[in-house]
Design a protein around this motif. Structure first.
Motif: not given
Length: 246
Positions: A26-33, A168-177, A202-206, A221-225
Motif C-alpha cells: 500500500a502506498e504511503v508516499q509516492a515519491g520518485i522511484q 543510512r542506507t540511501m534508499a532512493t529505490g524506496g522504503v517499506w514498512l 500524515e503523522v508518520l510522514l511528518t 523517496m517512495p514509502l510503502h506498507m
C-alpha cells in the motif's frame, strides 16, 4: 540439498521488495522511484531493519540489528519519554519504543505524566489480552484520548526511525514498512475511518520527512506498507533463485 542458507528474518523480507505487486503493498508516499537501494523497517514484537543494496554489481542484502541502536527523540515530549524509559531500563534502544511492548510503554508514560487512572473497561481489556492491542483498539475506537496520544507519538517516532534508516542506507529505490503493529495502526481493522487513516499517515510522514537540510531527499523517496504475510516466503524464493544463477 546441496546447499542451505540462513537469513535474518528482515533480510529475507528485503529480498521480497522487488517482487511485491500492487495488491501486496500500500502506498504511503509516492515519491520518485529510483534505481538505488531498497530498505525495510518492521515494527512488531520487536523492531527490525534490513536493506537490499543495488549498484553496478550483483544485488546484495544487508541484515542489521538497527532496532537495538539508541532511541533518538525528536521533540520535547519524546525527550520526556526517553527520561521516563531510562529510569526503567537505563539505556533505551529504539526497540524499547517502537514495538508492541513499546506502544504500551508510551501509554504508561502519558498515564503517569497526566496522573490519570485507567478506566474500568480499559483495565478489564488489559486483563483479557495483549496490552499493545488494547491501546491500539482504544485509540482506533476513539474511546481513550491517552491511547490516541500514545499511538500518534508511536507513529511519528516510527516515521522518524524509518527516515533515519532510509538515510543510512540511501534508499532512493524506496522504503517499506512492515510488522503487525505498524500495519494495524496505519490501516486498522475493517471499519476504521478514512479520517483516522489519513491522520495516521500524515503523522508518520511528518516524522519521516523531518530531516532538516535533507528533508527534500526524504520527500522524494517512495514509502510503502507491506500488505501481505507472504513477503518472507517470496523473499526466500527470490534469494534462492538469485543464488542459483550466480
Amino acid at each position: 540439498l546441496e546447499r542451505v542458507s540462513m537469513l535474518n528474518d528482515l533480510e529475507v523480507q528485503a529480498w521480497a521488495l522487488p517482487e511485491l505487486g500492487a495488491t501486496e503493498q500500500a502506498e504511503v508516499q509516492a515519491g520518485i522511484q529510483g534505481p538505488g537501494n531498497l530498505a525495510v523497517i518492521a515494527a512488531g514484537t520487536g523492531l527490525g531493519m534490513a536493506a537490499l543494496l543495488r549498484g553496478d554489481g550483483p544485488v546484495r542484502s544487508l541484515a542489521s540489528e538497527g532496532g537495538h541502536a539508541g532511541f533518538a527523540p525528536d521533540d520535547d515530549t519524546e525527550i520526556e519519554l526517553l527520561r521516563f524509559l531510562r529510569r526503567r531500563f537505563g539505556r533505551v534502544s529504539a526497540e524499547r519504543v517502537l514495538s508492541g511492548a513499546g506502544l504500551f510503554r508510551i501509554y504508561e508514560f502519558f498515564r503517569e505524566r497526566e496522573g490519570e487512572a485507567d478506566p474500568a473497561w480499559f483495565t478489564a481489556a488489559l486483563a483479557q489480552g495483549d496490552p499493545a492491542a488494547t491501546v491500539a483498539n482504544a485509540a482506533l475506537d476513539g474511546r481513550s484520548a491517552l491511547a490516541e496520544r500514545a499511538v500518534l507519538l508511536f507513529l511519528g517516532a516510527l516515521g522518524a526511525e524509518a527516515g533515519n534508516w532510509a538515510l543510512r542506507t540511501m534508499a532512493t529505490g524506496g522504503v517499506w514498512l512492515s510488522g503487525g503493529v505498524a500495519r494495524k495502526l496505519l490501516v486498522g481493522p475493517e471499519g476504521t475511518s478514512e479520517a483516522w487513516r489519513q491522520r495516521a499517515r500524515e503523522v508518520l510522514l511528518t516524522g519521516f520527512r523531518n530531516k532538516s537540510r535533507l528533508s527534500p531527499l526524504l520527500d522524494a523517496m517512495p514509502l510503502h506498507m507491506i500488505a501481505t504475510d507472504d513477503a518472507p516466503l517470496m523473499g526466500a524464493a527470490r534469494f534462492a533463485l538469485t543464488e542459483a544463477v550466480r
